[in-house]
Write a protein that holds these residues in place. Structure first.
Motif, PDB file in Angstrom:
ATOM      1  N   PRO A 164       0.843  -1.001  -0.042  1.00 39.69           N
ATOM      2  CA  PRO A 164       0.178  -0.071   0.090  1.00 39.69           C
ATOM      3  C   PRO A 164       0.877   1.209   0.036  1.00 39.69           C
ATOM      4  CG  PRO A 164       0.064  -0.949   2.306  1.00 39.69           C
ATOM      5  CD  PRO A 164       0.842  -1.899   1.414  1.00 39.69           C
ATOM      6  N   THR A 165       1.547   1.468  -0.955  1.00 40.01           N
ATOM      7  CA  THR A 165       2.783   2.418  -1.224  1.00 40.01           C
ATOM      8  C   THR A 165       2.455   3.314  -2.342  1.00 40.01           C
ATOM      9  OG1 THR A 165       4.156   1.361   0.311  1.00 40.01           O
ATOM     10  CG2 THR A 165       5.123   3.112  -0.892  1.00 40.01           C
ATOM     11  N   PRO A 166       2.076   4.445  -2.242  1.00 41.75           N
ATOM     12  CA  PRO A 166       1.807   4.994  -3.591  1.00 41.75           C
ATOM     13  C   PRO A 166       3.278   5.671  -4.280  1.00 41.75           C
ATOM     14  CG  PRO A 166       0.421   6.172  -1.944  1.00 41.75           C
ATOM     15  CD  PRO A 166       1.260   5.112  -1.159  1.00 41.75           C
ATOM     16  N   VAL A 167       3.463   5.460  -5.531  1.00 41.12           N
ATOM     17  CA  VAL A 167       4.495   5.955  -6.177  1.00 41.12           C
ATOM     18  C   VAL A 167       4.002   7.043  -7.276  1.00 41.12           C
ATOM     19  CG1 VAL A 167       6.389   5.107  -7.936  1.00 41.12           C
ATOM     20  CG2 VAL A 167       5.295   3.572  -6.224  1.00 41.12           C
ATOM     21  N   GLU A 168       4.847   8.157  -6.926  1.00 40.13           N
ATOM     22  CA  GLU A 168       4.672   9.255  -8.057  1.00 40.13           C
ATOM     23  C   GLU A 168       4.657   9.205  -9.349  1.00 40.13           C
ATOM     24  OE1 GLU A 168       5.771  14.058  -8.036  1.00 40.13           O
ATOM     25  OE2 GLU A 168       6.875  12.623  -6.691  1.00 40.13           O
ATOM     26  N   GLY A 169       3.936   9.678 -10.058  1.00 42.97           N
ATOM     27  CA  GLY A 169       3.986   9.635 -11.515  1.00 42.97           C
ATOM     28  C   GLY A 169       2.943   8.902 -12.516  1.00 42.97           C
ATOM     29  N   PHE A 170       1.899   8.226 -11.484  1.00 44.79           N
ATOM     30  CA  PHE A 170       0.805   7.335 -12.091  1.00 44.79           C
ATOM     31  C   PHE A 170      -0.439   8.015 -11.939  1.00 44.79           C
ATOM     32  CE2 PHE A 170       4.364   4.811 -11.436  1.00 44.79           C
ATOM     33  CZ  PHE A 170       4.609   4.042 -12.635  1.00 44.79           C
ATOM     34  N   ASP A 171      -1.266   8.053 -12.891  1.00 43.48           N
ATOM     35  CA  ASP A 171      -2.637   8.657 -12.665  1.00 43.48           C
ATOM     36  C   ASP A 171      -3.616   7.790 -11.676  1.00 43.48           C
ATOM     37  OD1 ASP A 171      -2.108  10.775 -13.941  1.00 43.48           O
ATOM     38  OD2 ASP A 171      -2.620   9.659 -16.043  1.00 43.48           O
ATOM     39  N   LEU A 172      -3.306   6.536 -12.045  1.00 46.65           N
ATOM     40  CA  LEU A 172      -4.167   5.391 -11.261  1.00 46.65           C
ATOM     41  C   LEU A 172      -3.153   4.590 -10.436  1.00 46.65           C
ATOM     42  CD1 LEU A 172      -6.887   3.992 -10.561  1.00 46.65           C
ATOM     43  CD2 LEU A 172      -6.458   2.454 -12.742  1.00 46.65           C
ATOM     44  N   GLN A 173      -3.249   4.489  -9.099  1.00 46.65           N
ATOM     45  CA  GLN A 173      -2.475   3.748  -8.249  1.00 46.65           C
ATOM     46  C   GLN A 173      -3.382   2.528  -7.515  1.00 46.65           C
ATOM     47  OE1 GLN A 173       0.838   5.212  -6.673  1.00 46.65           O
ATOM     48  NE2 GLN A 173       0.717   7.395  -7.681  1.00 46.65           N
ATOM     49  N   TYR A 194       6.666   5.988 -33.346  1.00 48.36           N
ATOM     50  CA  TYR A 194       6.444   4.869 -33.148  1.00 48.36           C
ATOM     51  C   TYR A 194       5.069   4.678 -32.863  1.00 48.36           C
ATOM     52  CZ  TYR A 194       8.374   0.067 -31.934  1.00 48.36           C
ATOM     53  OH  TYR A 194       8.752  -1.327 -32.136  1.00 48.36           O
ATOM     54  N   GLY A 195       4.275   5.854 -32.687  1.00 40.70           N
ATOM     55  CA  GLY A 195       3.019   5.567 -32.269  1.00 40.70           C
ATOM     56  C   GLY A 195       2.436   5.401 -30.984  1.00 40.70           C
ATOM     57  N   GLY A 196       3.558   5.440 -29.925  1.00 42.01           N
ATOM     58  CA  GLY A 196       3.368   5.075 -28.516  1.00 42.01           C
ATOM     59  C   GLY A 196       3.632   6.666 -27.761  1.00 42.01           C
ATOM     60  N   LYS A 197       3.061   7.832 -28.377  1.00 43.34           N
ATOM     61  CA  LYS A 197       3.347   8.972 -27.821  1.00 43.34           C
ATOM     62  C   LYS A 197       2.922   8.993 -26.229  1.00 43.34           C
ATOM     63  CE  LYS A 197       3.010  13.973 -28.450  1.00 43.34           C
ATOM     64  NZ  LYS A 197       2.522  14.248 -27.130  1.00 43.34           N
ATOM     65  N   PRO A 198       1.706   8.536 -25.779  1.00 44.69           N
ATOM     66  CA  PRO A 198       1.203   8.521 -24.352  1.00 44.69           C
ATOM     67  C   PRO A 198       2.379   7.968 -23.599  1.00 44.69           C
ATOM     68  CG  PRO A 198      -0.728   7.997 -25.718  1.00 44.69           C
ATOM     69  CD  PRO A 198       0.611   7.827 -26.776  1.00 44.69           C
ATOM     70  N   VAL A 199       2.986   6.790 -24.068  1.00 43.27           N
ATOM     71  CA  VAL A 199       3.936   6.226 -23.095  1.00 43.27           C
ATOM     72  C   VAL A 199       5.220   7.242 -22.947  1.00 43.27           C
ATOM     73  CG1 VAL A 199       5.473   4.170 -23.029  1.00 43.27           C
ATOM     74  CG2 VAL A 199       3.295   3.697 -23.732  1.00 43.27           C
ATOM     75  N   LEU A 200       5.728   7.763 -23.909  1.00 44.12           N
ATOM     76  CA  LEU A 200       6.757   8.540 -23.961  1.00 44.12           C
ATOM     77  C   LEU A 200       6.419   9.996 -23.135  1.00 44.12           C
ATOM     78  CD1 LEU A 200       8.297   8.318 -27.859  1.00 44.12           C
ATOM     79  CD2 LEU A 200       8.771   6.983 -25.798  1.00 44.12           C
ATOM     80  N   ASP A 201       5.139  10.205 -23.331  1.00 38.02           N
ATOM     81  CA  ASP A 201       4.812  11.664 -22.623  1.00 38.02           C
ATOM     82  C   ASP A 201       4.868  11.012 -21.150  1.00 38.02           C
ATOM     83  OD1 ASP A 201       4.373  13.177 -24.941  1.00 38.02           O
ATOM     84  OD2 ASP A 201       2.086  12.926 -24.788  1.00 38.02           O
ATOM     85  N   LEU A 202       4.480  10.065 -20.676  1.00 32.25           N
ATOM     86  CA  LEU A 202       4.520   9.450 -19.292  1.00 32.25           C
ATOM     87  C   LEU A 202       6.158   9.753 -18.885  1.00 32.25           C
ATOM     88  CD1 LEU A 202       2.902   8.237 -16.811  1.00 32.25           C
ATOM     89  CD2 LEU A 202       3.335   5.915 -17.988  1.00 32.25           C
ATOM     90  N   ILE A 203       7.001   8.919 -19.563  1.00 36.18           N
ATOM     91  CA  ILE A 203       8.304   9.160 -19.307  1.00 36.18           C
ATOM     92  C   ILE A 203       8.724  10.394 -18.988  1.00 36.18           C
ATOM     93  CG2 ILE A 203      10.714   8.230 -19.658  1.00 36.18           C
ATOM     94  CD1 ILE A 203       9.503   5.760 -21.243  1.00 36.18           C
ATOM     95  N   ASP A 204       8.314  11.339 -19.954  1.00 36.02           N
ATOM     96  CA  ASP A 204       8.615  12.696 -19.849  1.00 36.02           C
ATOM     97  C   ASP A 204       8.299  13.205 -18.562  1.00 36.02           C
ATOM     98  OD1 ASP A 204       9.729  12.779 -22.438  1.00 36.02           O
ATOM     99  OD2 ASP A 204       8.257  13.746 -23.197  1.00 36.02           O
ATOM    100  N   ARG A 205       7.236  12.853 -17.832  1.00 33.57           N
ATOM    101  CA  ARG A 205       6.576  13.145 -16.652  1.00 33.57           C
ATOM    102  C   ARG A 205       7.501  12.759 -15.360  1.00 33.57           C
ATOM    103  NH1 ARG A 205       0.685  11.161 -16.358  1.00 33.57           N
ATOM    104  NH2 ARG A 205       0.934  11.562 -13.965  1.00 33.57           N
ATOM    105  N   TRP A 206       8.065  11.471 -15.613  1.00 34.40           N
ATOM    106  CA  TRP A 206       8.907  10.819 -14.675  1.00 34.40           C
ATOM    107  C   TRP A 206      10.045  11.562 -14.437  1.00 34.40           C
ATOM    108  CZ3 TRP A 206       8.062   4.985 -16.623  1.00 34.40           C
ATOM    109  CH2 TRP A 206       6.832   4.807 -16.240  1.00 34.40           C
ATOM    110  N   GLU A 207      10.748  12.213 -15.703  1.00 37.76           N
ATOM    111  CA  GLU A 207      11.563  12.882 -15.643  1.00 37.76           C
ATOM    112  C   GLU A 207      11.962  13.920 -14.829  1.00 37.76           C
ATOM    113  OE1 GLU A 207      15.252  13.882 -19.009  1.00 37.76           O
ATOM    114  OE2 GLU A 207      12.965  13.985 -19.542  1.00 37.76           O
ATOM    115  N   SER A 208      10.763  14.616 -14.421  1.00 40.13           N
ATOM    116  CA  SER A 208      10.692  15.873 -13.534  1.00 40.13           C
ATOM    117  C   SER A 208      10.547  15.504 -12.053  1.00 40.13           C
ATOM    118  CB  SER A 208       9.602  16.675 -14.049  1.00 40.13           C
ATOM    119  OG  SER A 208       8.283  16.048 -13.708  1.00 40.13           O
ATOM    120  N   ILE A 209      10.404  14.180 -11.773  1.00 45.00           N
ATOM    121  CA  ILE A 209       9.983  13.637 -10.439  1.00 45.00           C
ATOM    122  C   ILE A 209      11.173  12.848  -9.820  1.00 45.00           C
ATOM    123  CG2 ILE A 209       7.652  13.803 -10.416  1.00 45.00           C
ATOM    124  CD1 ILE A 209       7.341  10.948 -10.586  1.00 45.00           C
ATOM    125  N   ILE A 210      12.057  12.109 -10.980  1.00 47.18           N
ATOM    126  CA  ILE A 210      12.959  11.290 -10.535  1.00 47.18           C
ATOM    127  C   ILE A 210      14.505  12.037 -10.243  1.00 47.18           C
ATOM    128  CG2 ILE A 210      14.485   9.340 -11.464  1.00 47.18           C
ATOM    129  CD1 ILE A 210      11.911   8.264 -11.055  1.00 47.18           C
TER     130      ILE A 210
END
Length: 296
Positions: free
Chosen positions: A6-15, A279-295
């Motif tokens: 039961p430990t949230p991890v920052e960077g996800f919309d649904l935990q 590649y067609g997977g922009k939502p995944v790359l956008d998610l990783i971009d979000r992680w970059e600001s919190i890692i």
């Protein structure tokens, strides 16, 4: 995110916290997270009550039944004590957390269940065998939705878009009446052939009448890190799935440390991210971009 603590991890919309896995052990809800509950897959209850186990002409729904290769033991959908226990747990947890996602709420596989409880219920129903099974599963989901009330309610499906009705009693259209979204696990220790996972996701997106969230496996509890897929291939597969138009992705990890390590690896692999542009997977790359600001 789908995690076993039961430990949230920052960077996800649904935990999502896996409060009750198919082991049957129940944890402590986290009010800041959505809760996953495995229903009739329950090693603990099957061990305590062998007469509750689903049955077929080829034997019980136990891990020892080599005809089916079950990964856990499965209790009968018509055992009233089990049904009441699950619905009470769902209601209690929904009151304490952000929402509920259910798994293992279906029949074990072809031929289940023919125990005395199910034979009696089937004969009284007036339905044919497959209709009765589907109605049983749908009725449970309807009851669960009533207990969850107005909280978000996600229904987990097994990753078979063709035979789910005949095998597991899952009527996608009927379940869509109660689910806010569907979670479809693509759990695997290897994603060496992402085409298959892309194809499955494309099929479910085409069939389901509610949003669909495929799940990808990073590393589960007790896994040897050397025996699971590398982050690079998971990210590639995630991009392949994302381009099918699915509504989101769920990443599974045993704990927060594993999830954060995955995020760091994704952010650090700048070359891969550049290769996956277009590649067609922009939502995944956008998610990783979000992680970059919190890692850190």
């Amino acid at each position: 995110m789908f995690i076993y603590e039961p430990t949230p991890v920052e960077g996800f919309d649904l935990q999502v916290y896996r409060l009750k896995s198919e082991r049957g052990i129940v944890g402590t809800p986290n009010p800041e997270m959505t809760t996953n509950i495995a229903c009739f897959g329950d090693n603990n209850m099957a061990g305590k009550h062998p007469d509750w186990v689903q049955m077929s002409k080829d034997g019980p729904a136990l891990r020892t039944n080599k005809r089916y290769n079950f990964r856990w033991d499965i209790v009968c959908n018509h055992e009233k004590q089990m049904v009441d226990y699950m619905l009470d747990l769902i209601e209690d947890t929904a009151e304490k957390t952000k929402g509920i996602t259910l798994s293992s709420m279906h029949f074990a596989d072809h031929g289940f269940c023919v125990c005395p409880r199910c034979r009696e219920a089937y004969e009284k129903s007036g339905l044919d065998w497959l209709e009765w099974r589907a109605q049983t599963v749908t009725d449970f989901i309807k009851s669960a939705k009533e207990r969850v009330k107005n909280k978000p309610f996600y229904v987990g499906l097994l990753p078979d878009p063709v035979n789910a009705y005949e095998r597991f009693g899952m009527d996608f259209d009927a379940l869509a009446e109660y689910a806010d979204a569907f979670v479809v696990p693509h759990w695997s220790r290897s994603y060496a052939t992402p085409w298959y996972f892309e194809s499955l996701s494309r099929a479910f997106k085409n069939l389901l009448k509610k949003p669909v969230y495929p799940g990808l496996y990073i590393r589960g509890p007790g896994d040897d890190p050397n025996e699971v897929e590398k982050p690079e291939q998971i990210i590639k597969t995630a991009c392949r799935i994302a381009r099918t138009g699915v509504d989101g992705l769920i990443f599974l990890a045993g704990n927060a440390t594993i999830m954060k390590e995955f995020q760091k690896a994704a952010v650090a692999n700048v070359k891969l991210r550049e290769e996956l542009e277009g590649y067609g997977g922009k939502p995944v790359l956008d998610l990783i971009d979000r992680w970059e600001s919190i890692i850190q």
